[in-house]
Design a protein around this motif. Sequence first.
Motif, PDB file in Angstrom:
ATOM      1  N   THR A 208      83.270  10.687  29.447  1.00 36.96           N
ATOM      2  CA  THR A 208      84.020   9.639  29.319  1.00 36.96           C
ATOM      3  C   THR A 208      85.275   9.345  30.351  1.00 36.96           C
ATOM      4  N   PHE A 209      85.422   8.618  30.924  1.00 37.47           N
ATOM      5  CA  PHE A 209      86.797   8.734  31.678  1.00 37.47           C
ATOM      6  C   PHE A 209      87.807   8.298  30.975  1.00 37.47           C
TER       7      PHE A 209
ATOM      8  N   ALA B  59      84.858  16.330  16.895  1.00 41.52           N
ATOM      9  CA  ALA B  59      83.594  15.237  18.002  1.00 41.52           C
ATOM     10  C   ALA B  59      82.960  15.845  19.384  1.00 41.52           C
ATOM     11  N   GLU B  60      82.140  16.455  20.384  1.00 38.18           N
ATOM     12  CA  GLU B  60      82.175  17.002  21.428  1.00 38.18           C
ATOM     13  C   GLU B  60      82.134  15.642  22.312  1.00 38.18           C
ATOM     14  N   ILE B  61      83.483  15.011  22.902  1.00 33.97           N
ATOM     15  CA  ILE B  61      83.874  14.360  24.323  1.00 33.97           C
ATOM     16  C   ILE B  61      84.441  14.689  25.063  1.00 33.97           C
ATOM     17  N   LYS B  62      84.427  14.801  26.128  1.00 31.12           N
ATOM     18  CA  LYS B  62      85.056  14.612  27.367  1.00 31.12           C
ATOM     19  C   LYS B  62      85.378  14.330  28.500  1.00 31.12           C
ATOM     20  N   VAL B  63      86.479  14.568  28.954  1.00 26.34           N
ATOM     21  CA  VAL B  63      87.384  13.033  29.927  1.00 26.34           C
ATOM     22  C   VAL B  63      86.412  13.522  31.035  1.00 26.34           C
ATOM     23  N   CYS B  64      85.983  13.045  31.685  1.00 30.24           N
ATOM     24  CA  CYS B  64      84.739  12.929  33.637  1.00 30.24           C
ATOM     25  C   CYS B  64      85.685  12.551  34.378  1.00 30.24           C
ATOM     26  N   TYR B  65      86.148  14.003  35.375  1.00 28.05           N
ATOM     27  CA  TYR B  65      87.048  13.629  36.641  1.00 28.05           C
ATOM     28  C   TYR B  65      86.099  13.127  37.736  1.00 28.05           C
ATOM     29  N   SER B  66      84.641  14.207  36.992  1.00 29.36           N
ATOM     30  CA  SER B  66      83.540  13.163  38.517  1.00 29.36           C
ATOM     31  C   SER B  66      82.150  13.228  38.118  1.00 29.36           C
ATOM     32  N   PRO B  67      81.674  11.965  37.452  1.00 26.53           N
ATOM     33  CA  PRO B  67      80.330  11.863  37.157  1.00 26.53           C
ATOM     34  C   PRO B  67      79.269  12.993  37.384  1.00 26.53           C
ATOM     35  N   SER B  68      79.346  13.535  38.849  1.00 23.49           N
ATOM     36  CA  SER B  68      77.945  14.306  39.068  1.00 23.49           C
ATOM     37  C   SER B  68      78.362  16.073  38.539  1.00 23.49           C
ATOM     38  N   ASP B  69      79.397  16.153  37.466  1.00 26.92           N
ATOM     39  CA  ASP B  69      79.909  16.956  36.325  1.00 26.92           C
ATOM     40  C   ASP B  69      78.763  17.403  35.762  1.00 26.92           C
ATOM     41  N   VAL B  70      78.410  15.438  34.904  1.00 21.60           N
ATOM     42  CA  VAL B  70      77.547  15.444  33.875  1.00 21.60           C
ATOM     43  C   VAL B  70      76.189  16.493  34.277  1.00 21.60           C
TER      44      VAL B  70
ATOM     45  N   LEU C  92      72.585  20.125  33.126  1.00 21.85           N
ATOM     46  CA  LEU C  92      71.247  21.877  33.870  1.00 21.85           C
ATOM     47  C   LEU C  92      71.705  22.675  32.458  1.00 21.85           C
ATOM     48  N   ASP C  93      72.871  23.145  33.492  1.00 18.97           N
ATOM     49  CA  ASP C  93      73.424  24.549  31.986  1.00 18.97           C
ATOM     50  C   ASP C  93      73.730  24.093  30.351  1.00 18.97           C
TER      51      ASP C  93
ATOM     52  N   LYS D 272      71.308  20.360  24.147  1.00 20.65           N
ATOM     53  CA  LYS D 272      71.665  19.594  23.917  1.00 20.65           C
ATOM     54  C   LYS D 272      71.591  18.241  24.733  1.00 20.65           C
ATOM     55  N   LYS D 273      72.486  17.442  24.269  1.00 24.27           N
ATOM     56  CA  LYS D 273      71.904  16.112  24.235  1.00 24.27           C
ATOM     57  C   LYS D 273      73.185  15.532  24.889  1.00 24.27           C
ATOM     58  N   ILE D 274      73.259  15.237  26.194  1.00 26.98           N
ATOM     59  CA  ILE D 274      74.462  14.341  26.404  1.00 26.98           C
ATOM     60  C   ILE D 274      74.829  12.938  27.305  1.00 26.98           C
ATOM     61  N   ILE D 275      75.465  12.589  26.547  1.00 29.96           N
ATOM     62  CA  ILE D 275      75.905  10.668  26.941  1.00 29.96           C
ATOM     63  C   ILE D 275      76.652  10.836  27.933  1.00 29.96           C
TER      64      ILE D 275
END
Length: 351
Positions: free
Chosen positions: A88-89, A110-121, A126-127, A131-134
């Motif tokens: 999420t942002f 909980a595995e919640i990550k701050v996203c700086y570039s959505p393309s990184d998601v 892929l890597d 895992k299920k990525i939202i």
Amino acid sequence: MKSQAKKLSEEIRYINDGLLKEGKYKTLKIMEVCGTHTMSIAKNGLRQLLPENIDLISGPGCPVCVTPISEIDRIIEIIKNYDVSVFTFGDLMRVPGTYSTLQIEKSKGAEIKVCYSPSDVIDYALDNNSKKIIFIAIGFETTVPLTAVLIKKAFAKSIDNFFIYSTHKTVPAALDALLNDRDINIGGFLLPGHVSAIIGSKYYKDIPLKHRIPCAIAGFEPENILMSIISILKQIKKCDFKVDIIYKSVVKPEGNPVAQKYIYEVFEPADSEWRGLGNIAGSGLVLKDHYRSFDAKSAFPVGNIISSEPEGCDCGNVLKGIKKPSECMYFAKACTPGNPIGACMVSSEGT
């Protein structure tokens, strides 16, 4: 720059004096719809340059602020009930749900990550194909094309562990809903520059025709905002209401056709709930059937959610322009940036 702003403010006063003598209005409320306008107006002290009877009020221009509390609660329920990694942002981390926030859930493990570039998601999905990525997709028309690109990329690469939780909303339908609310007395709109760069002026064309209200698409420099206010006053004087593009260097009548193509290849309009404004027909965006497999709401059902706003919180009325933030009883007391009770106190673009 200061001398130019002063000249423009003097012109505003001159036109305003004439309109007062003609009895066009006694007071005039102009709503800026964009959170970046709100920040620029405050930073540059533009309210102090205007006549006392012209009031700049903030509207639902912050996508974080207008995301309803039920969406926050539903995301948290997904996190609690499914083994997922959420991106999420940063602003969304602290938005209060009924009982918790994403920040609190992260502190619980909980595995919640701050996203700086959505393309990184996409790269992360892929890597980490086990895992299920939202990705929580939030924003108005400005950010929707990027989400659409992510979906198309995931589809092309057959990525089956990537999902989006769409809270995307579109601006024009919300403006129409505001003007249909009899409790709100809006005399003009400063329309958003970023959104308008994508959709152009054509998507607003029914607003001045239907509601007899002046509109100006403003840039973010103080001079451009003041020029937009002058346009609104001149439209009132002539009783000739339209959508005037003042931000001509960026905004075209047709907008950005490539970005619009991406949006409507991937998404289709749907009803959407807005904090403070309620359900607005056709103001949301959901994935088309062709891409529905990426929809987190369908992939991770959680059933009925019972949500409630904090008692006494005035965010809804602030977002509608009925109240100013300082008129909320919690403002700068119980509700601060470090301890937000309502969403308006969270985002840097919040009112």
